[in-house]
Scaffold this motif. Sequence first.
Motif, PDB file in Angstrom:
ATOM      1  N   ARG A 221      11.232   7.167  10.623  1.00 42.16           N
ATOM      2  CA  ARG A 221      11.105   6.207  11.718  1.00 42.16           C
ATOM      3  C   ARG A 221      10.495   6.828  12.975  1.00 42.16           C
ATOM      4  NH1 ARG A 221      11.443   3.679   7.998  1.00 42.16           N
ATOM      5  NH2 ARG A 221      13.030   2.138   7.334  1.00 42.16           N
ATOM      6  N   HIS A 222      10.170   8.076  12.937  1.00 41.98           N
ATOM      7  CA  HIS A 222       9.646   8.753  14.131  1.00 41.98           C
ATOM      8  C   HIS A 222       8.138   8.563  14.254  1.00 41.98           C
ATOM      9  CE1 HIS A 222       8.129  11.887  11.401  1.00 41.98           C
ATOM     10  NE2 HIS A 222       9.319  11.857  10.828  1.00 41.98           N
ATOM     11  N   GLY A 223       7.669   8.655  15.499  1.00 41.64           N
ATOM     12  CA  GLY A 223       6.247   8.540  15.781  1.00 41.64           C
ATOM     13  C   GLY A 223       5.853   9.471  16.900  1.00 41.64           C
ATOM     14  N   GLN A 224       4.748   9.147  17.569  1.00 44.19           N
ATOM     15  CA  GLN A 224       4.284  10.067  18.602  1.00 44.19           C
ATOM     16  C   GLN A 224       5.165  10.007  19.853  1.00 44.19           C
ATOM     17  OE1 GLN A 224       0.181   9.054  19.175  1.00 44.19           O
ATOM     18  NE2 GLN A 224       0.600   7.448  20.644  1.00 44.19           N
TER      19      GLN A 224
ATOM     20  N   THR B  20      -8.144   0.825   8.784  1.00 44.40           N
ATOM     21  CA  THR B  20      -7.958  -0.246   7.814  1.00 44.40           C
ATOM     22  C   THR B  20      -7.319   0.226   6.509  1.00 44.40           C
ATOM     23  OG1 THR B  20      -9.899  -1.387   8.741  1.00 44.40           O
ATOM     24  CG2 THR B  20      -9.134  -2.091   6.564  1.00 44.40           C
ATOM     25  N   ALA B  21      -7.993   1.122   5.797  1.00 43.58           N
ATOM     26  CA  ALA B  21      -7.482   1.558   4.491  1.00 43.58           C
ATOM     27  C   ALA B  21      -6.121   2.229   4.612  1.00 43.58           C
ATOM     28  CB  ALA B  21      -8.485   2.499   3.826  1.00 43.58           C
ATOM     29  N   SER B  22      -5.923   2.998   5.676  1.00 48.87           N
ATOM     30  CA  SER B  22      -4.631   3.680   5.848  1.00 48.87           C
ATOM     31  C   SER B  22      -3.492   2.689   6.021  1.00 48.87           C
ATOM     32  CB  SER B  22      -4.693   4.635   7.044  1.00 48.87           C
ATOM     33  OG  SER B  22      -5.552   5.725   6.768  1.00 48.87           O
ATOM     34  N   ARG B  23      -3.750   1.573   6.697  1.00 47.83           N
ATOM     35  CA  ARG B  23      -2.701   0.563   6.848  1.00 47.83           C
ATOM     36  C   ARG B  23      -2.360  -0.075   5.503  1.00 47.83           C
ATOM     37  NH1 ARG B  23       0.398   1.855  10.333  1.00 47.83           N
ATOM     38  NH2 ARG B  23       1.422  -0.155  10.007  1.00 47.83           N
ATOM     39  N   TRP B  24      -3.370  -0.254   4.628  1.00 38.70           N
ATOM     40  CA  TRP B  24      -3.088  -0.766   3.290  1.00 38.70           C
ATOM     41  C   TRP B  24      -2.185   0.192   2.523  1.00 38.70           C
ATOM     42  CZ3 TRP B  24      -8.990  -1.685   2.074  1.00 38.70           C
ATOM     43  CH2 TRP B  24      -9.433  -2.791   2.809  1.00 38.70           C
ATOM     44  N   LEU B  25      -2.496   1.487   2.623  1.00 35.86           N
ATOM     45  CA  LEU B  25      -1.699   2.494   1.920  1.00 35.86           C
ATOM     46  C   LEU B  25      -0.270   2.527   2.455  1.00 35.86           C
ATOM     47  CD1 LEU B  25      -4.376   5.313   1.764  1.00 35.86           C
ATOM     48  CD2 LEU B  25      -3.316   4.221  -0.223  1.00 35.86           C
ATOM     49  N   ILE B  26      -0.119   2.396   3.757  1.00 34.69           N
ATOM     50  CA  ILE B  26       1.211   2.425   4.356  1.00 34.69           C
ATOM     51  C   ILE B  26       2.035   1.221   3.896  1.00 34.69           C
ATOM     52  CG2 ILE B  26       2.446   2.190   6.558  1.00 34.69           C
ATOM     53  CD1 ILE B  26       0.211   3.987   7.776  1.00 34.69           C
ATOM     54  N   LYS B  27       1.404   0.065   3.766  1.00 35.27           N
ATOM     55  CA  LYS B  27       2.123  -1.108   3.263  1.00 35.27           C
ATOM     56  C   LYS B  27       2.605  -0.881   1.834  1.00 35.27           C
ATOM     57  CE  LYS B  27      -0.056  -4.624   6.168  1.00 35.27           C
ATOM     58  NZ  LYS B  27      -0.925  -5.838   6.205  1.00 35.27           N
TER      59      LYS B  27
ATOM     60  N   ASP C  57       1.174  14.405   5.504  1.00 35.38           N
ATOM     61  CA  ASP C  57       1.370  12.956   5.579  1.00 35.38           C
ATOM     62  C   ASP C  57       1.671  12.511   7.004  1.00 35.38           C
ATOM     63  OD1 ASP C  57       1.051  12.987   2.822  1.00 35.38           O
ATOM     64  OD2 ASP C  57       3.211  13.176   2.456  1.00 35.38           O
ATOM     65  N   GLU C  58       1.641  11.183   7.211  1.00 29.77           N
ATOM     66  CA  GLU C  58       1.969  10.589   8.498  1.00 29.77           C
ATOM     67  C   GLU C  58       2.963   9.459   8.301  1.00 29.77           C
ATOM     68  OE1 GLU C  58       1.037  11.265  11.749  1.00 29.77           O
ATOM     69  OE2 GLU C  58       0.184  13.100  10.875  1.00 29.77           O
ATOM     70  N   SER C  59       3.904   9.342   9.219  1.00 32.74           N
ATOM     71  CA  SER C  59       4.828   8.215   9.175  1.00 32.74           C
ATOM     72  C   SER C  59       4.107   6.941   9.603  1.00 32.74           C
ATOM     73  CB  SER C  59       6.018   8.468  10.100  1.00 32.74           C
ATOM     74  OG  SER C  59       5.607   8.401  11.465  1.00 32.74           O
ATOM     75  N   ASP C  60       4.685   5.810   9.249  1.00 28.55           N
ATOM     76  CA  ASP C  60       4.128   4.514   9.632  1.00 28.55           C
ATOM     77  C   ASP C  60       3.983   4.434  11.151  1.00 28.55           C
ATOM     78  OD1 ASP C  60       3.460   1.854   9.975  1.00 28.55           O
ATOM     79  OD2 ASP C  60       5.310   1.044   9.145  1.00 28.55           O
TER      80      ASP C  60
ATOM     81  N   LYS D 248      -3.299   5.157  16.045  1.00 21.52           N
ATOM     82  CA  LYS D 248      -4.379   4.205  15.774  1.00 21.52           C
ATOM     83  C   LYS D 248      -4.655   3.337  16.999  1.00 21.52           C
ATOM     84  CE  LYS D 248      -5.136   0.065  12.869  1.00 21.52           C
ATOM     85  NZ  LYS D 248      -4.814  -0.957  13.874  1.00 21.52           N
ATOM     86  N   LEU D 249      -3.609   2.874  17.664  1.00 20.09           N
ATOM     87  CA  LEU D 249      -3.788   2.026  18.835  1.00 20.09           C
ATOM     88  C   LEU D 249      -4.499   2.773  19.953  1.00 20.09           C
ATOM     89  CD1 LEU D 249      -0.329   0.206  18.951  1.00 20.09           C
ATOM     90  CD2 LEU D 249      -2.536  -0.777  18.302  1.00 20.09           C
ATOM     91  N   TRP D 250      -4.125   4.004  20.189  1.00 22.39           N
ATOM     92  CA  TRP D 250      -4.769   4.773  21.247  1.00 22.39           C
ATOM     93  C   TRP D 250      -6.211   5.110  20.899  1.00 22.39           C
ATOM     94  CZ3 TRP D 250      -0.735   8.884  23.303  1.00 22.39           C
ATOM     95  CH2 TRP D 250       0.208   8.213  24.096  1.00 22.39           C
TER      96      TRP D 250
END
Length: 305
Positions: free
Chosen positions: A83-86, A165-172, A188-191, A198-200
């Motif tokens: 559940r962690h992020g930047q 785009t593709a990374s969001r598909w993989l995360i889903k 790897d990267e957490s969701d 990605k937003l930044w």
Amino acid sequence: MEKLQQDLYVPVGGGERLYLKRIGREGGEPVLMVHGVMANGRIFYTDSGKGLAHFLADVGYDVYVADLRGRGKSTPKISRASRHGQTETICEDLPALHAFIRRKSEGRKLHWIAHSWGGVHMSSCLARFPGIAAEVASVVYFGAKRSVRVKNLNKLIEVDFMWNTASRWLIKAFGYLPARRIRLGADDESDKSHLQSKLWAQPKPWVDSDDGFDYAAAARASRLPPVLYFAAANDPCRGHPEDVRRFRDESGPHVSCLHLLARRTGHQHDYNHVSLLTHKDAPQDHFPMVLDWLAERRDKVLENY
């Protein structure tokens, strides 16, 4: 004195541990190194003694290379339960790593060094916590940018399609980005980490998506430690020199230097986003400039872009 190599762990969060590889000399000036996204600390060192961490340790620095949460040898590994992020990297992990190294070095000021997105994490932390910034003597970034504004084919493929785009598909599908499994990156990267970065990078304002903290305003109102920004000539989108310049410019007033690693600026190669740290010629070509910056011989490090 013999060069030390130690495996250390720093507790954070709910039972999580950050791995620190210590490569250095007792009594040497302490250095914290942090990697970027889809990566771990191995960008800075090899088991055979190569890399920037060994280069600095060989001349007397006490180097600590971090693996951020879930990456490298940090535990637990990133999974769909992560559940962690930047925000956690900026507000919890970097302060914990900094405090741990300060205790180990008897309160000495640190030097901070980062590759790629690690520079965004570091500058965000320094802008948000002026007390920590006051304990950092100098900073060096390799290919660090916050937003990707350049427009070219590489950006279209690597950022717009693969990352956005593709990374969001993989995360889903997996619940996290399995970058190592699909050979998209070294780790790897957490969701949450992926979504926030990605937003930044799109780019969105330099504002925390968790609590609305405005890093850009904080940077303008404070002053970062002296920062040396390296950009690579053959880096079309992951750390394009123009995006590196924009990152420097939005980071507020601070002593800084932007240096382009290119044949036309006197270097041996047109380095790329990875080879600026890993190329066999880097220790003779531009790593000595890092020594000059850390030792406050900043008149020897020229702005050339």
